[in-house]
Design an enzyme around this catalytic site. Structure first.
Site, mmCIF file in Angstrom:
data_model
loop_
_atom_site.group_PDB
_atom_site.id
_atom_site.type_symbol
_atom_site.label_atom_id
_atom_site.label_comp_id
_atom_site.label_asym_id
_atom_site.label_seq_id
_atom_site.Cartn_x
_atom_site.Cartn_y
_atom_site.Cartn_z
ATOM 1 N N LYS A 9 0.816 -1.217 0.000
ATOM 2 C CA LYS A 9 0.000 0.000 0.000
ATOM 3 C C LYS A 9 0.857 1.279 0.000
ATOM 4 O O LYS A 9 2.067 1.233 0.290
ATOM 5 C CB LYS A 9 -0.956 -0.051 1.201
ATOM 6 C CG LYS A 9 -1.986 -1.198 1.082
ATOM 7 C CD LYS A 9 -3.067 -1.124 2.163
ATOM 8 C CE LYS A 9 -4.118 -2.215 1.968
ATOM 9 N NZ LYS A 9 -5.240 -2.112 2.931
ATOM 10 N N TYR A 49 -12.144 -2.092 -4.754
ATOM 11 C CA TYR A 49 -12.772 -2.312 -3.437
ATOM 12 C C TYR A 49 -14.298 -2.274 -3.511
ATOM 13 O O TYR A 49 -14.950 -1.912 -2.529
ATOM 14 C CB TYR A 49 -12.266 -1.265 -2.442
ATOM 15 C CG TYR A 49 -10.921 -1.615 -1.805
ATOM 16 C CD1 TYR A 49 -10.760 -2.762 -1.021
ATOM 17 C CD2 TYR A 49 -9.814 -0.786 -1.954
ATOM 18 C CE1 TYR A 49 -9.545 -3.073 -0.421
ATOM 19 C CE2 TYR A 49 -8.587 -1.088 -1.356
ATOM 20 C CZ TYR A 49 -8.469 -2.241 -0.585
ATOM 21 O OH TYR A 49 -7.259 -2.550 0.011
ATOM 22 N N ASN A 112 -2.613 -0.010 6.614
ATOM 23 C CA ASN A 112 -2.164 -1.272 7.209
ATOM 24 C C ASN A 112 -1.203 -2.047 6.304
ATOM 25 O O ASN A 112 -1.163 -3.278 6.333
ATOM 26 C CB ASN A 112 -3.366 -2.114 7.635
ATOM 27 C CG ASN A 112 -4.326 -2.395 6.483
ATOM 28 O OD1 ASN A 112 -4.052 -2.034 5.345
ATOM 29 N ND2 ASN A 112 -5.438 -3.040 6.778
ATOM 30 N N HIS A 115 -2.241 -5.649 1.307
ATOM 31 C CA HIS A 115 -3.535 -6.248 1.014
ATOM 32 C C HIS A 115 -3.333 -7.688 0.601
ATOM 33 O O HIS A 115 -2.321 -8.033 0.013
ATOM 34 C CB HIS A 115 -4.232 -5.501 -0.136
ATOM 35 C CG HIS A 115 -5.356 -6.281 -0.759
ATOM 36 N ND1 HIS A 115 -6.622 -6.294 -0.233
ATOM 37 C CD2 HIS A 115 -5.382 -7.124 -1.823
ATOM 38 C CE1 HIS A 115 -7.389 -7.097 -0.965
ATOM 39 N NE2 HIS A 115 -6.657 -7.615 -1.933
ATOM 40 N N GLU A 126 -9.531 -10.052 -8.382
ATOM 41 C CA GLU A 126 -8.462 -9.070 -8.141
ATOM 42 C C GLU A 126 -7.262 -9.280 -9.073
ATOM 43 O O GLU A 126 -6.659 -8.307 -9.548
ATOM 44 C CB GLU A 126 -8.028 -9.144 -6.673
ATOM 45 C CG GLU A 126 -9.128 -8.682 -5.729
ATOM 46 C CD GLU A 126 -8.784 -8.851 -4.254
ATOM 47 O OE1 GLU A 126 -7.677 -9.363 -3.947
ATOM 48 O OE2 GLU A 126 -9.613 -8.456 -3.419
HETATM 49 P P1 ATP Z 1 -7.455 -5.923 2.662
HETATM 50 O O1 ATP Z 1 -8.738 -6.185 1.900
HETATM 51 O O2 ATP Z 1 -6.856 -4.572 2.339
HETATM 52 O O3 ATP Z 1 -6.473 -7.043 2.531
HETATM 53 P P2 ATP Z 1 -8.703 -6.855 5.064
HETATM 54 O O4 ATP Z 1 -9.260 -7.923 4.178
HETATM 55 O O5 ATP Z 1 -7.950 -7.273 6.262
HETATM 56 O O6 ATP Z 1 -7.795 -5.870 4.223
HETATM 57 P P3 ATP Z 1 -11.211 -5.490 4.774
HETATM 58 O O7 ATP Z 1 -12.315 -5.678 5.726
HETATM 59 O O8 ATP Z 1 -11.285 -6.164 3.441
HETATM 60 O O9 ATP Z 1 -9.849 -5.880 5.523
HETATM 61 O O10 ATP Z 1 -11.021 -3.919 4.576
HETATM 62 C C1 ATP Z 1 -10.340 -3.429 3.438
HETATM 63 C C2 ATP Z 1 -9.480 -2.271 3.848
HETATM 64 O O11 ATP Z 1 -10.327 -1.216 4.278
HETATM 65 C C3 ATP Z 1 -8.562 -2.534 5.040
HETATM 66 O O12 ATP Z 1 -7.337 -3.127 4.676
HETATM 67 C C4 ATP Z 1 -8.357 -1.144 5.575
HETATM 68 O O13 ATP Z 1 -7.372 -0.460 4.791
HETATM 69 C C5 ATP Z 1 -9.720 -0.499 5.347
HETATM 70 N N1 ATP Z 1 -10.563 -0.634 6.539
HETATM 71 C C6 ATP Z 1 -11.200 -1.737 6.976
HETATM 72 N N2 ATP Z 1 -11.889 -1.504 8.102
HETATM 73 C C7 ATP Z 1 -11.699 -0.192 8.382
HETATM 74 C C8 ATP Z 1 -12.139 0.683 9.406
HETATM 75 N N3 ATP Z 1 -12.924 0.238 10.398
HETATM 76 N N4 ATP Z 1 -11.730 1.962 9.364
HETATM 77 C C9 ATP Z 1 -10.924 2.424 8.372
HETATM 78 N N5 ATP Z 1 -10.477 1.649 7.372
HETATM 79 C C10 ATP Z 1 -10.843 0.366 7.371
HETATM 80 MG MG MG Z 2 -10.247 -7.560 2.342
#
Ligand code: ATP
Ligand code: MG
Length: 138
Positions: A9, A49, A112, A115, A126
């Site tokens: 990221k 997304y 974070n 991804h 994806e």
């Molecule tokens: P990713 O899809 O990026 O691998 P993930 O699968 O662990 O992460 P998801 O629930 O798919 O988490 O959320 C996608 C992304 O949205 C997260 O990686 C984070 O960057 C953002 N995100 C998720 N939850 C929150 C939140 N509560 N507040 C802010 N940003 C969030």
């Molecule tokens: Mg995810």
């Protein structure tokens, strides 16, 4: 053999920690089947997304993901989807497991670090979103 889509990221690219993440990927014995650096437009981030459209963090998330270049990769290996998610750690770096990438490199729940696809269906979508057949290297 399974394939998953990984993204390094924007905050990691900006900080100059791309090499450390790639080293970790290689140490974990993933094969990098495809890789490139690009900057997403806001619309491209929203398309990627799409499953999160309507959530409270959608606008902030897609603004962030289009704020600077990212590195996208296709990782290949046995149980690549589950294994890469495990190595990434929990979504919130504060809750991520010791030794996980998000624990070490993540800033907060949005920034974070990395991804990873969360299922075979999302991996197929994806990978197809970012890569054409001729971009894969056997
Ligand atoms: P990713 O899809 O990026 O691998 P993930 O699968 O662990 O992460 P998801 O629930 O798919 O988490 O959320 C996608 C992304 O949205 C997260 O990686 C984070 O960057 C953002 N995100 C998720 N939850 C929150 C939140 N509560 N507040 C802010 N940003 C969030
Ligand atoms: Mg995810």
């Amino acid at each position: 053999m399974e394939r998953t889509l990984a993204i390094i990221k924007p905050e990691v690219v900006e900080r100059g920690d791309v090499g450390k993440i790639i080293t970790r990927i290689e140490e974990e014995n993933f094969k990098i089947a495809a890789m490139k650096m690009l900057r997403l437009t806001k619309a491209q981030a929203e398309g990627f997304y799409h499953v999160h459209r309507g959530k409270f963090f959608f606008d902030e998330l897609t603004t962030y993901m289009s704020s600077g270049p990212v590195v996208v990769m296709v990782l290949e290996g046995e149980n690549a989807i589950r294994r890469w998610r495990q190595i990434m750690g929990a979504t919130d770096p504060a809750k991520a497991e010791e030794g996980s990438i998000r624990k070490e490199f993540g800033t907060d729940i949005q920034r974070n670090a990395v991804h990873g696809s969360d299922s075979q269906e999302s991996a197929a979508f994806e990978i197809g979103y970012f890569f054409a057949g001729m971009e894969f290297h056997a």
